[in-house]
Design a protein around this motif. Structure first.
Motif, PDB file in Angstrom:
ATOM      1  N   ASP A  94       0.818  -1.233   0.000  1.00  0.00           N
ATOM      2  CA  ASP A  94       0.000   0.000   0.000  1.00  0.00           C
ATOM      3  C   ASP A  94       0.845   1.273   0.000  1.00  0.00           C
ATOM      4  N   VAL A  95       2.075   1.178  -0.479  1.00  0.00           N
ATOM      5  CA  VAL A  95       2.910   2.377  -0.597  1.00  0.00           C
ATOM      6  C   VAL A  95       2.524   3.095  -1.891  1.00  0.00           C
ATOM      7  N   GLU A  96       2.149   4.347  -1.774  1.00  0.00           N
ATOM      8  CA  GLU A  96       1.729   5.123  -2.938  1.00  0.00           C
ATOM      9  C   GLU A  96       2.894   5.297  -3.910  1.00  0.00           C
ATOM     10  N   GLY A  97       2.609   5.143  -5.197  1.00  0.00           N
ATOM     11  CA  GLY A  97       3.645   5.323  -6.215  1.00  0.00           C
ATOM     12  C   GLY A  97       4.444   4.073  -6.505  1.00  0.00           C
ATOM     13  N   VAL A  98       3.923   2.890  -6.109  1.00  0.00           N
ATOM     14  CA  VAL A  98       4.616   1.623  -6.351  1.00  0.00           C
ATOM     15  C   VAL A  98       3.682   0.677  -7.099  1.00  0.00           C
ATOM     16  N   GLU A  99       4.171   0.025  -8.135  1.00  0.00           N
ATOM     17  CA  GLU A  99       3.383  -0.983  -8.831  1.00  0.00           C
ATOM     18  C   GLU A  99       4.251  -2.200  -9.147  1.00  0.00           C
ATOM     19  N   ILE A 100       3.629  -3.379  -9.128  1.00  0.00           N
ATOM     20  CA  ILE A 100       4.333  -4.602  -9.500  1.00  0.00           C
ATOM     21  C   ILE A 100       4.336  -4.702 -11.020  1.00  0.00           C
ATOM     22  N   ALA A 101       5.520  -4.668 -11.612  1.00  0.00           N
ATOM     23  CA  ALA A 101       5.654  -4.677 -13.074  1.00  0.00           C
ATOM     24  C   ALA A 101       5.900  -6.076 -13.621  1.00  0.00           C
ATOM     25  N   VAL A 102       6.632  -6.896 -12.881  1.00  0.00           N
ATOM     26  CA  VAL A 102       6.949  -8.266 -13.297  1.00  0.00           C
ATOM     27  C   VAL A 102       6.715  -9.199 -12.121  1.00  0.00           C
ATOM     28  N   GLY A 103       5.902 -10.245 -12.331  1.00  0.00           N
ATOM     29  CA  GLY A 103       5.593 -11.183 -11.263  1.00  0.00           C
ATOM     30  C   GLY A 103       6.778 -12.041 -10.876  1.00  0.00           C
ATOM     31  N   PRO A 104       6.595 -12.940  -9.916  1.00  0.00           N
ATOM     32  CA  PRO A 104       7.690 -13.780  -9.411  1.00  0.00           C
ATOM     33  C   PRO A 104       8.409 -14.553 -10.511  1.00  0.00           C
ATOM     34  N   HIS A 105       9.728 -14.497 -10.495  1.00  0.00           N
ATOM     35  CA  HIS A 105      10.558 -15.212 -11.469  1.00  0.00           C
ATOM     36  C   HIS A 105      11.977 -15.311 -10.927  1.00  0.00           C
ATOM     37  N   MET A 106      12.730 -16.250 -11.441  1.00  0.00           N
ATOM     38  CA  MET A 106      14.114 -16.399 -11.010  1.00  0.00           C
ATOM     39  C   MET A 106      14.987 -15.354 -11.699  1.00  0.00           C
ATOM     40  N   LYS A 107      15.911 -14.790 -10.917  1.00  0.00           N
ATOM     41  CA  LYS A 107      16.828 -13.793 -11.457  1.00  0.00           C
ATOM     42  C   LYS A 107      18.158 -13.934 -10.733  1.00  0.00           C
ATOM     43  N   ALA A 108      19.237 -13.830 -11.469  1.00  0.00           N
ATOM     44  CA  ALA A 108      20.568 -13.979 -10.886  1.00  0.00           C
ATOM     45  C   ALA A 108      20.969 -12.722 -10.116  1.00  0.00           C
ATOM     46  N   TRP A 109      21.674 -12.928  -9.011  1.00  0.00           N
ATOM     47  CA  TRP A 109      22.194 -11.792  -8.255  1.00  0.00           C
ATOM     48  C   TRP A 109      23.093 -10.932  -9.131  1.00  0.00           C
ATOM     49  N   SER A 110      23.845 -11.579 -10.001  1.00  0.00           N
ATOM     50  CA  SER A 110      24.800 -10.861 -10.847  1.00  0.00           C
ATOM     51  C   SER A 110      24.122  -9.951 -11.869  1.00  0.00           C
ATOM     52  N   ASP A 111      22.823 -10.168 -12.104  1.00  0.00           N
ATOM     53  CA  ASP A 111      22.090  -9.329 -13.056  1.00  0.00           C
ATOM     54  C   ASP A 111      21.595  -8.033 -12.429  1.00  0.00           C
ATOM     55  N   TRP A 140      17.738 -15.788  -6.860  1.00  0.00           N
ATOM     56  CA  TRP A 140      16.636 -15.884  -5.894  1.00  0.00           C
ATOM     57  C   TRP A 140      15.319 -15.647  -6.635  1.00  0.00           C
ATOM     58  N   MET A 141      14.215 -15.996  -5.999  1.00  0.00           N
ATOM     59  CA  MET A 141      12.905 -15.685  -6.558  1.00  0.00           C
ATOM     60  C   MET A 141      12.670 -14.186  -6.375  1.00  0.00           C
ATOM     61  N   MET A 142      12.426 -13.486  -7.486  1.00  0.00           N
ATOM     62  CA  MET A 142      12.355 -12.029  -7.435  1.00  0.00           C
ATOM     63  C   MET A 142      11.083 -11.487  -8.075  1.00  0.00           C
ATOM     64  N   VAL A 143      10.783 -10.231  -7.732  1.00  0.00           N
ATOM     65  CA  VAL A 143       9.625  -9.520  -8.260  1.00  0.00           C
ATOM     66  C   VAL A 143      10.087  -8.152  -8.749  1.00  0.00           C
ATOM     67  N   GLY A 144       9.709  -7.793  -9.962  1.00  0.00           N
ATOM     68  CA  GLY A 144      10.082  -6.489 -10.508  1.00  0.00           C
ATOM     69  C   GLY A 144       9.043  -5.441 -10.180  1.00  0.00           C
ATOM     70  N   VAL A 145       9.474  -4.310  -9.631  1.00  0.00           N
ATOM     71  CA  VAL A 145       8.545  -3.233  -9.273  1.00  0.00           C
ATOM     72  C   VAL A 145       8.976  -1.930  -9.944  1.00  0.00           C
ATOM     73  N   ARG A 146       8.006  -1.035 -10.083  1.00  0.00           N
ATOM     74  CA  ARG A 146       8.291   0.279 -10.682  1.00  0.00           C
ATOM     75  C   ARG A 146       7.888   1.361  -9.678  1.00  0.00           C
ATOM     76  N   PHE A 147       8.744   2.372  -9.560  1.00  0.00           N
ATOM     77  CA  PHE A 147       8.515   3.452  -8.599  1.00  0.00           C
ATOM     78  C   PHE A 147       8.313   4.776  -9.330  1.00  0.00           C
ATOM     79  N   GLU A 148       7.311   5.530  -8.904  1.00  0.00           N
ATOM     80  CA  GLU A 148       7.053   6.835  -9.511  1.00  0.00           C
ATOM     81  C   GLU A 148       8.086   7.866  -9.067  1.00  0.00           C
ATOM     82  N   THR A 149       8.539   7.758  -7.817  1.00  0.00           N
ATOM     83  CA  THR A 149       9.489   8.725  -7.259  1.00  0.00           C
ATOM     84  C   THR A 149      10.535   8.013  -6.423  1.00  0.00           C
TER      85      THR A 149
END
Length: 366
Positions: free
Chosen positions: A54-71, A135-144
Motif C-alpha cells: 500500500d505504498v503510494e507510487g509503487v506498482e508490481i511490473a513483473v511477477g515472481p521469477h528467477m533472477k541472478a544476483w549478478s544481473d 533468488w525468486m524475485m519480483v520487478g517493481v516500478r517506482f514513480e518517485t
C-alpha cells in the motif's frame, strides 16, 4: 476394463509431472545447487504473495521469477542505518544450511527501470557464501525516489527473524533521507514517522524520532517547510541544551550554585510540584529561582502576550494561593517567593522561527 484405466491415468499424470520437472530443471540449471533446488525455481512453490504494501507510487511490473544476483545493480538503502549486519548474515547462512530455503518468506524486489535491488542485501551476502546464484524475485516500478525509499522500509516490516527486520534507527534514517529529498512540514515529518513506524516500533519510539528530527531542524536553522511558531517537549529541550551557545545555560542552568527549572506550559499542572520543591530549596538558601519556559501556543493570542501571562497570571495565581495558606498579603510580600526574587533571570525558549534565533533564549522581565 476399469482396473486397467486407473494405472494408465496414473502413468500419464506421472509422465506429465516428470516432464514439467524436467523442463523446470533445464530452465533453472544455472540456479540449482546444494541449497537451491528445482522446486525453489517454481513461483507456484512459494506461498509468499508479492505486494506493494500500500505504498503510494509503487506498482508490481513483473511477477515472481528467477533472477541472478549478478544481473542486479547494488543500491544503498538509506533506511538501513547500520548497513549489513554480518552477525545476521551468519545466522541466515546457518538457518539455510539447517532448515533450507523458506518459501513463505519475502521474495527479493528490484527496480525494473534501474535494475537495482530494493531489498534482500543480507540474503545476497549469504547467497555468495553458500553458492546460491539467484533468488525468486519480483520487478517493481517506482514513480518517485521517495516511493522507492518508503517501499524498502515498509516491505521489511515483519516479526523478528534472521532476515533482519527494521528497527527504530532504520525508520529515523529513512525519514532523514526523505527530508533531504523534499521540503516537509512538521506535520508531514510526524506523519512519515507514524506511518513508517506502525507495525514495526511502538508509538513512544516513533514520537521520539519525529521530536528529535524536528528539534534538530530548528536548531540547525534549516526550517524550510517548518511551521513558523512551534512548541517544545523534553526531547527538543535536551537537544537545545546540547546545541545552544546561549551563555545563560552556563551562567545559570549548568551552574551548581544557581537554582533553575525548565517548565513546559503544556504540562503545567504536572510541574506545580516541581516548582514548589525548587522554590523551597531556593528560599532555604535565600536564592532566586530562575525559570526557563516553553509556552503553549494559542491561536487567538500573540506569543509575547502568552509569555507575559506566565508571569502575570500563572505564577501570580500560584503565589496568591501559597500566600493565602500562610495568611500573607501577596501584593506586599510577593518578593518573598523565589521566582519573584529581584535577581531572577527568567528565560523563554525561542518559538518563532522567523523572528527568533533557535539557539538563543528570550529574556522577558518579571
Amino acid at each position: 476394463m476399469i482396473h486397467c484405466i486407473i494405472p494408465r491415468y496414473r502413468k500419464v499424470t506421472l509422465n506429465f509431472k516428470v516432464s514439467i520437472m524436467t523442463v523446470l530443471i533445464d530452465s533453472c540449471s544455472d540456479f540449482i545447487c546444494t541449497h537451491w533446488g528445482a522446486d525453489h525455481c517454481d513461483p507456484n512453490y512459494w506461498s509468499y504473495q508479492p505486494s506493494t504494501y500500500d505504498v503510494e507510487g509503487v506498482e508490481i511490473a513483473v511477477g515472481p521469477h528467477m533472477k541472478a544476483w549478478s544481473d542486479l545493480k547494488s543500491w544503498v538503502n538509506p533506511g538501513r542505518a547500520d548497513g549489513v549486519d554480518y552477525g545476521k548474515v551468519e545466522q541466515l547462512c546457518q538457518e539455510i544450511e539447517e532448515n533450507g530455503i523458506k518459501t513463505d518468506c519475502q521474495m527479493i524486489y528490484y527496480d525494473v527501470d534501474t535494475n537495482e535491488r530494493n531489498n534482500g542485501e543480507h540474503r545476497e551476502v549469504a547467497s555468495r557464501q553458500l553458492g546460491i546464484t539467484g533468488w525468486m524475485m519480483v520487478g517493481v516500478r517506482f514513480e518517485t525516489e521517495q516511493a522507492k525509499i518508503r517501499f524498502a522500509l515498509v516491505s521489511n516490516k515483519k516479526k523478528i527473524d534472521v532476515f533482519n527486520p527494521i528497527k527504530a534507527k532504520d525508520i529515523e534514517a529513512t525519514v532523514r533521507e526523505l527530508m533531504s529529498l523534499t521540503q516537509m512540514t512538521d506535520e508531514e515529518i510526524k506523519k512519515e514517522c507514524r506511518d513508517l513506524g506502525k507495525g514495526a516500533i511502538g508509538k513512544p519510539e516513533w514520537e521520539k524520532i519525529h521530536n528529535k528530527l524536528i528539534a534538530e531542524r530548528r536548531l540547525t536553522g534549516k526550517c524550510d517547510g517548518a511551521e513558523r511558531l512551534y512548541e517544545w517537549n523534553e526531547t527538543a529541550w535536551e537537544s537545545f541544551i546540547k546545541e545552544s551557545d546561549d551563555s545563560w545555560l552556563d551562567d545559570y542552568y549548568n551552574n551548581d550554585s544557581e537554582i533553575t527549572l525548565y517548565i513546559n506550559e503544556k504540562n503545567w499542572d504536572h510541574r506545580i510540584g516541581s516548582i514548589i520543591t525548587c522554590a523551597d530549596e531556593a528560599a532555604s538558601a535565600n536564592k532566586p529561582l530562575h525559570l526557563v519556559i516553553g509556552v503553549k501556543l494559542r491561536s487567538n493570542e500573540e506569543l509575547d502576550t502568552t509569555r507575559k501571562k506566565i508571569m502575570t497570571d500563572r505564577l501570580k495565581s500560584m503565589g496568591r494561593k501559597i500566600s493565602n495558606v500562610f495568611g500573607l498579603n501577596y501584593d506586599r510580600q510577593s518578593s518573598l517567593l523565589p521566582w519573584n526574587h529581584p535577581d531572577c533571570q527568567h528565560r523563554f525558549l525561542p518559538q518563532d522561527s522567523l523572528k527568533e534565533n533557535a539557539k538563543k533564549l528570550i529574556k522577558l522581565t518579571n
